[in-house]
Design a protein around this motif. Structure first.
Motif, short mmCIF file in Angstrom:
data_model
loop_
_atom_site.label_atom_id
_atom_site.label_comp_id
_atom_site.label_asym_id
_atom_site.label_seq_id
_atom_site.Cartn_x
_atom_site.Cartn_y
_atom_site.Cartn_z
N LEU A 57 23.05 69.69 -36.37
CA LEU A 57 23.26 71.14 -36.07
C LEU A 57 21.92 71.67 -35.26
O LEU A 57 21.83 72.48 -34.34
CB LEU A 57 23.33 71.91 -37.42
CG LEU A 57 24.66 71.92 -37.73
CD1 LEU A 57 24.86 72.68 -39.58
CD2 LEU A 57 25.88 72.36 -37.17
N ALA A 58 20.59 71.40 -35.79
CA ALA A 58 19.57 71.77 -35.49
C ALA A 58 19.36 71.31 -33.86
O ALA A 58 18.88 72.18 -32.94
CB ALA A 58 18.23 71.44 -36.30
N VAL A 59 19.58 70.10 -33.71
CA VAL A 59 19.33 69.55 -32.46
C VAL A 59 20.15 70.22 -31.50
O VAL A 59 19.78 70.59 -30.26
CB VAL A 59 19.55 68.05 -32.59
CG1 VAL A 59 19.92 67.37 -30.97
CG2 VAL A 59 18.46 67.17 -32.91
N SER A 60 21.52 70.56 -31.68
CA SER A 60 22.35 71.12 -30.90
C SER A 60 22.13 72.52 -30.43
O SER A 60 22.23 72.98 -29.40
CB SER A 60 23.82 70.84 -31.17
OG SER A 60 23.83 71.22 -32.66
N MET A 61 21.70 73.07 -31.48
CA MET A 61 21.30 74.54 -31.50
C MET A 61 20.02 74.67 -30.48
O MET A 61 19.93 75.65 -29.32
CB MET A 61 20.98 75.04 -32.70
CG MET A 61 22.22 75.80 -33.33
SD MET A 61 21.88 77.18 -34.36
CE MET A 61 21.80 76.02 -35.81
N ASN A 62 19.09 73.72 -30.53
CA ASN A 62 17.89 73.79 -29.86
C ASN A 62 18.35 73.32 -28.22
O ASN A 62 17.85 74.18 -27.47
CB ASN A 62 17.01 72.39 -30.04
CG ASN A 62 16.05 72.91 -30.73
OD1 ASN A 62 15.44 74.28 -30.83
ND2 ASN A 62 15.25 72.08 -31.72
N GLU A 63 19.37 72.57 -27.96
CA GLU A 63 19.67 72.23 -26.84
C GLU A 63 20.45 73.55 -26.16
O GLU A 63 20.18 73.60 -25.03
CB GLU A 63 20.67 71.06 -26.89
CG GLU A 63 20.84 70.14 -25.56
CD GLU A 63 22.08 69.50 -25.40
OE1 GLU A 63 21.87 68.11 -25.57
OE2 GLU A 63 23.00 70.11 -25.65
#
Lengths: 633, 334, 289
Positions: free
Chosen positions: C266-272
């Motif tokens: 979730l964190a990675v995709s939101m960052n992206e």
């Protein structure tokens, strides 16, 4: 890009090759350069030693004691065995006979054995004993400084094989200081220590041995110590029993309980000091070569120590014996045994551990008295003792454990214990009401109207079985309506116990010789003169800070009679009766140690069938094992 | 250059301040521990013997003097700082009279050896693979690696170490699971010892690498993928410069700077000791020393280890902050 | 907001997987409301039973049903992580924004404090707190302590963002129109910072739960209330692995791994998603790369 990936692949292959190479190099066994079939590998429960190169056992807390140092390399005047002993419970080691006291116990004379030599060729004489005592009196902070300075007025050696002590006050048990029950005042080599300026700063590395083994090699990180049999082993006290079997002894730190089990299954650990009950059951099932003290359930060796639920008698709530008895009657010992030891516990209702010779001297003869003991609950009189609890536990376990559970009544009594108090919540409620407590809804209140809250301090991960027992007791009290909670002390247990910083605590205040019926080992410290004021530290062992004038009288009488006097046994039984009536602590069971021994390389371990000593490897008496072990051929 | 000298002085001051505060904080918390080292020592002596209560009381007083625990909190504090000034942490209370510095010096090489090697290897491997993944964004093998890295990275370290222990110590006992080297081997530069040390360090190092790889990999990958769309890279590609040269000189070199910062921080953190690693794998090092010191209430040892750790990490941060403006001209901190 | 979620779910594989994993774990914790057993009772069912229809995850050596106990454990662990993350976000937001915006000596003082917190060896401090507080070391206390120790890294991040925001046009406009510092930070800067904060929240949750698991496993926490670390602790106490009771360890471990991977994805995709270049790259290729 492809080249990079192939580079990486090449490195991985090389590492794998390196691993295989390394594995082969050391594959000849985990011990390099030592014949496995001449080595006995034992666990040192002290773990990894911080200060590995320190062998001066006379300095407090500086190095290790049970890394083989006290078991194999040192010696003292007498040994008492917690079981039956090689040739009797009492062993004259460096002394040739029992201590000789004068009429009023102010002088003790010891005759020493001749022909005993230190490992560097110097003969052992009375001068060594005298030096041991005077050095520790002169330098304040050594291990036995306080004990010796309090007792010894003067010590002299009229001839090289006699020592005479003059005591400051009458002490009929002075010899206990030099009698090994786990350890005692070890004799230090005069010819080494007299050259030392400050014995507190001297590391005694390499140690000079009086026992049958010398230091061969050790790990500066503190994980393993290897001892080698002396060529002149006949010139030691152990040698009188024959040539010790193992040429090398390796004391190691094998890690947490599951690693110990794995190590023994791989035959890399011969003697495990202790494991969780589950680890024991796994070994019993999967390792055909592993043996324990008992052939079947409960497997464990019962140490002469009595875990109990100890009340803080200086706490207002527990001043009334009715309250203490009520809490005791709420405990279902069968459930506690299952939760803590999975049933492999030896229960005891009285304040003496059910081990060694004690069942013969205390438990069995007092069954009638216990059965007839009456308690007044305020509304009626009950006889709380149930003599069949041991048998009930055996019956409970038989369906799942089958023929590992003995059926013979005597065997059941030896393995599981005799009787305990019948769990009686009704009587407990009556006792609480008698003490002024009230039930409000589903919870209990103290006479002041506050909720009845009890905290049980347990040690935590370092003593898992006792933690489980404490948790089960908390649960049983909670179901009754008392606000009970577990309080994990971890490393602070020792400090809190001494400070009296607890309501109740799962620990032990009773420890005995085991093989000998005398109880002064712990009982003397229960005299009211030693009870500390609230807020000040309590010296061992009266953690419950309880005193009673009748008990004081008994203790003073014991001080006046000799060690082997049968009157001492009568007085001991009087103590048991007072402890039952007043219930200052709730005795639970023996401290069962799951010592497991592997017979792949060695046979002849001590077991209940042949109880010549206890196999628990950190006890100094375990040296008796070394002479009886033979290589498996 | 005037700017840099001023900046240097400021950062140095900050460094000293931070170290001072850190050590004081640790001192306060350590001395707030309810574990009394005198009681621990007494328990060690009396738990198996039957020392009389009078003897115990006598011991308590004299031990207190011996350990230097007499005197009020203020006097002990002054004495502590006086010793620190000459880099003497005093004797260890749970292994009296061995000096704390001796104990730490014995354990530190193991920690540094294991962690420095593991950290460097992880950094190299992670950045290499991450860079490749960021540049060649369509290669299936690299995408697969990304998935694995993302899968392992967030798992709590304890779980990874535990699973490795189970796999290689219990299910397929190939590798040793306890100790820094084998039994009865002499320490020294002989091949048996070196090989044994390597063998015993495989599992701990592997657990550290598995968990650490993901972080570097993902970081480098995102850095590289940002740079890849920069003008100068596109121009170089259009101009027909060799791809490997673009990757090496144009892309990776610019991406490495923040990663070097991270490496310095990680190397500084070595001094924390990998406590869990050492507990799980029974590896000798500063971490196990710390845990046993905390249990024994040994103020001196805990303070010693904590101080080394604080100084180590602070120094790493200081060096980064000092070196960074020199390396990257775009940075000018106020 | 909803369109963002819809976009993420449709186009971003990582977000989908992350959402599913976290959803599963959160679902498990919600099930705790229906548990037939109280979490602190022991010996309520037969011990050491392997997974079966009656006990889908088996039972422990202490006579508890693993499945229902796990629901409580997950609930407590999740709650703990959320509390820590929330508290430390507030701290790092306040300190980061104020420090970055104000600059000068306020900035230096706050950053010195920040450095101190980065530098302190975390683990021994936590262990020491536990020893000192023991009885009163409930979950809330531990959460507060960890929040106090966990704001440092992210505060730096927010500060560097605030530094760049300070020099922007709209900030000058706001200053000239007479807004107070508090108003500027809350109304103008906060919306810029929030996306980063969401991403760091996930990482922070991972960090705090990971630390809690580690402490519990070593026995340094309240063993009365169930958490995932506590389950592993009790399993090790009973040498579950060697005794063959693998289910007691496997299920908590699997659930924690699932939770962590989910949060991380979730964190990675939101960052992206926040970074418009990478978002466009993903959306532009038609979704579901």
């Amino acid at each position: 890009m492809r080249r990079v990936l192939s580079c990486i692949a090449a490195i991985l292959c090389m590492s794998f090759g390196l691993v295989t190479l390394a594995r082969d190099c050391a594959a000849q066994g985990l011990l390099a350069n030592l014949p496995r079939n001449e080595t006995l590998i034992l666990e040192n429960p002290e773990g990894t030693i911080k200060n590995a190169g320190w062998f001066n056992i006379w300095a407090i807390n500086a190095g290790s004691q049970s890394n083989g140092l006290q078991q194999a390399a040192l010696d003292t005047l007498w040994y008492i065995d917690p079981n039956s002993g090689l040739d009797g419970v009492w062993q004259n080691s460096l002394a040739v006979e029992k201590p000789a006291y004068n009429a009023d116990f102010t002088e003790m004379t010891v005759k020493l054995r001749r022909g005993i030599y230190w490992s560097d060729g110097v003969e052992f004489t009375a001068a060594d004993v005298v030096h041991t005592v005077t050095t520790q009196i002169k330098h304040k902070n050594m291990r036995w400084s306080a004990a010796l300075s309090l007792n010894v007025e003067a010590v002299e050696a009229p001839d090289p094989y006699t020592v005479r002590f003059t005591l400051k006050k009458p002490n009929s048990r002075f010899h206990a200081l030099f009698t090994v029950r786990w350890n005692a005042v070890w004799i230090m080599p005069k010819h080494v220590f007299e050259k030392v300026e400050d014995p507190l700063k001297f590391d005694f590395n390499k140690p000079v041995s009086l026992g049958a083994y010398v230091l061969h090699n050790y790990d500066p990180e503190g994980r393993w110590y290897i001892w080698r049999l002396r060529d002149d082993w006949q010139r030691t006290t152990l040698g009188a029993y024959g040539k010790p079997g193992p040429k090398y002894l390796a004391y190691v730190d094998p890690g947490p309980p599951d690693k110990r089990v794995i190590a023994q299954m791989n035959h890399e650990l011969d003697v495990i000091h202790d494991v969780a009950p589950e680890g024991m059951f796994t070994l019993a099932k999967q390792s055909k070569s592993s043996v324990a003290w008992f052939k079947g359930f409960p497997y464990a060796h019962p140490d002469p120590t009595l875990p109990a639920l100890i009340f803080n008698a200086q706490n207002e709530l527990f001043k009334s014996r009715d309250v203490r008895w009520a809490l005791a009657l709420l405990i279902d010992i069968k459930a506690v045994s299952m939760a803590s030891y999975r049933g492999a516990a030896t229960i005891s209702a009285i304040g003496v551990p059910p081990t060694g010779r004690h069942p013969e001297f205390y438990h069995a003869p007092m069954q009638d008295w216990l059965a007839g003991f009456e308690l007044d609950t305020g509304k009626r009189t009950i006889k709380p003792y149930d003599a069949t609890v041991g048998k009930q536990i055996a019956d409970m376990l038989r369906p799942s454990m089958g023929d590992q559970i003995p059926s013979d009544a005597k065997a059941i009594a030896a393995a599981f214990g005799m009787g305990w108090w019948k769990a009686d919540p009704q009587a407990a409620a009556e006792l609480l009401e008698k003490a002024g407590f009230k039930k409000a809804g589903s919870s209990w209140q103290t006479p002041d109207g506050k909720p009845f809250t009890v905290r049980v301090v347990v040690e935590g991960e370092t003593r898992p079985v006792m933690t489980r027992a404490g948790s089960m007791i908390v649960e049983q009290w909670r179901r009754f309506g008392i606000d009970a909670k577990v309080d994990v002390a971890q490393g602070t247990l020792v400090t809190r116990r001494a400070a009296g910083d607890f309501d109740t605590i799962m620990t032990w205040s009773v420890e005995t010789w085991g093989g000998h019926q005398d109880l002064s080992y712990f009982l003397d410290s229960w005299h009211s003169q030693f009870v500390a004021q609230p807020g000040t530290p309590q010296p061992a062992r009266n953690w419950q800070r309880w005193s009673h004038p009748d008990l004081d009288k008994i203790i003073e009488d014991i001080r006046k009679v000799g060690f082997d006097d049968p009157r001492g046994l009568e007085l001991g039984r009087e103590y048991v009766k007072i402890a039952v009536r007043e219930m200052p602590t709730i005795p639970l069971m023996a401290y069962n140690v799951f010592t497991v021994m592997d017979t792949t390389y060695w046979t002849g371990y001590p077991t209940s069938a042949d109880p010549y000593t206890d196999p628990v490897p950190n006890w100094a008496n375990s040296r008796a094992m070394f002479v009886k072990l033979k290589p498996k051929s | 250059m005037r700017f840099y000298a001023k900046y240097f002085a400021q950062r140095l001051l900050q460094f000293l301040l931070v170290v001072f505060i850190g050590i004081n904080l640790t001192y306060v918390i350590t001395h707030a521990t309810p574990i009394d080292p005198v009681e621990q020592s007494i328990a060690a002596v009396t738990s198996f013997g039957n020392t009389s209560p009078e003897a115990i009381n006598m011991m308590r007083q004299s031990l207190r003097e011996l350990y230097g625990l007499t005197g009020g909190p203020y006097e002990q504090y002054i004495a502590f700082w006086r010793r620190i000034a000459v880099a003497d942490f005093g004797p260890s209370l749970s292994a009296f009279p061995t000096p704390v510095s001796t104990l730490i010096a014995r354990a530190l090489p193991w920690t540094i050896g294991l962690l420095a090697t593991a950290t460097l290897l992880t950094w190299l491997l992670g950045n290499l693979l991450g860079g490749l993944a960021g540049y060649y964004q369509d290669k299936a093998s690299l995408k697969f690696l990304a998935v694995i890295a993302m899968g392992l990275h967030p798992v709590p370290y304890y779980i990874v170490a535990f699973v490795l222990l189970v796999m290689f110590g219990y299910l397929w006992p190939l590798l040793p699971i306890a100790g820094g080297y084998g039994m009865n081997i002499e320490q020294g530069l002989n091949p048996t010892f070196v090989l044994s040390v390597l063998k015993h360090s495989i599992l701990p190092a592997l657990s550290l690498m598995l968990v650490g790889l993901g972080g570097w990999f993902l970081g480098m990958r995102s850095l590289v993928s940002n740079i890849v769309s920069e003008d100068y890279v596109v121009y170089a590609e259009l101009a027909g410069v060799d791809q490997r040269r673009i990757l090496g000189s144009y892309v990776m070199r610019n991406a490495l700077l923040p990663q070097v910062t991270g490496l310095a921080l990680s190397l500084g953190a070595i001094f924390n000791g990998a406590i869990i690693t050492e507990q799980v794998f029974g590896y000798p090092g500063v971490g196990s020393l710390l845990v046993s010191a905390v249990y024994a209430g040994d103020y001196g040892l805990v303070l010693g280890v904590a101080t080394i750790s604080i100084i180590g990490v602070s120094t790493a941060v200081l060096i980064i902050d000092l070196v960074y403006p020199l390396l990257d001209p775009r940075v000018r901190t106020a | 907001m909803l369109t963002t979620l819809r976009d993420l779910l449709r186009y971003n594989v990582e977000f989908r997987i992350g959402a599913i994993l976290v959803g599963l774990v959160a679902g498990m914790s919600a099930l705790s409301l229906f548990s037939p057993y109280s979490p602190i009772d022991t010996f309520v069912v037969a011990p050491d039973m392997p997974p079966s229809l009656a006990h889908p995850f088996g039972t422990t050596s202490r006579g508890q049903d693993v499945f229902w106990h796990l629901t409580f454990a997950i609930r407590n662990t999740l709650a703990f992580g959320i509390v820590v993350a929330l508290l430390s976000r507030i701290l790092s937001l306040v300190i980061g924004l104020v420090s970055g915006y104000k600059g000068g000596w306020i900035d230096r003082v706050l950053m010195s404090i920040n450095d101190t917190f980065i530098v302190i060896p975390l683990f021994p401090i936590l262990v020491l707190f536990y020893f000192v507080l023991r009885d009163r070391m409930s979950w809330t206390t531990l959460a507060v302590i960890m929040a106090l120790l966990g704001w440092a890294y992210d505060a730096r991040l927010i500060r560097s963002l605030a530094l760049s925001l300070r020099t922007r046009e709209f900030t000058h406009t706001a200053v000239f129109s007479g807004m107070s510092t508090r108003q500027i930070l809350a109304r103008e800067h906060l919306p810029f910072v929030m996306p980063i904060v969401f991403a760091t929240t996930m990482n922070n949750m991972n960090w705090s739960i990971g630390l809690e698991v580690t402490l519990s496993v070593l026995g340094f926490t309240d063993i009365n209330s169930p958490t995932i670390g506590g389950m592993i602790y009790w399993a090790n106490q009973h040498t579950a692995l060697v005794a063959g009771v693998w289910w007691w360890l496997a299920f908590p471990v699997v659930s924690i791994i699932g939770l962590f991977i989910g949060l991380f994805l979730l964190a990675v995709s939101m960052n992206e998603h926040i970074d418009p270049r990478s978002r466009l790259r993903r959306l532009g290729s038609g979704g579901g790369s």
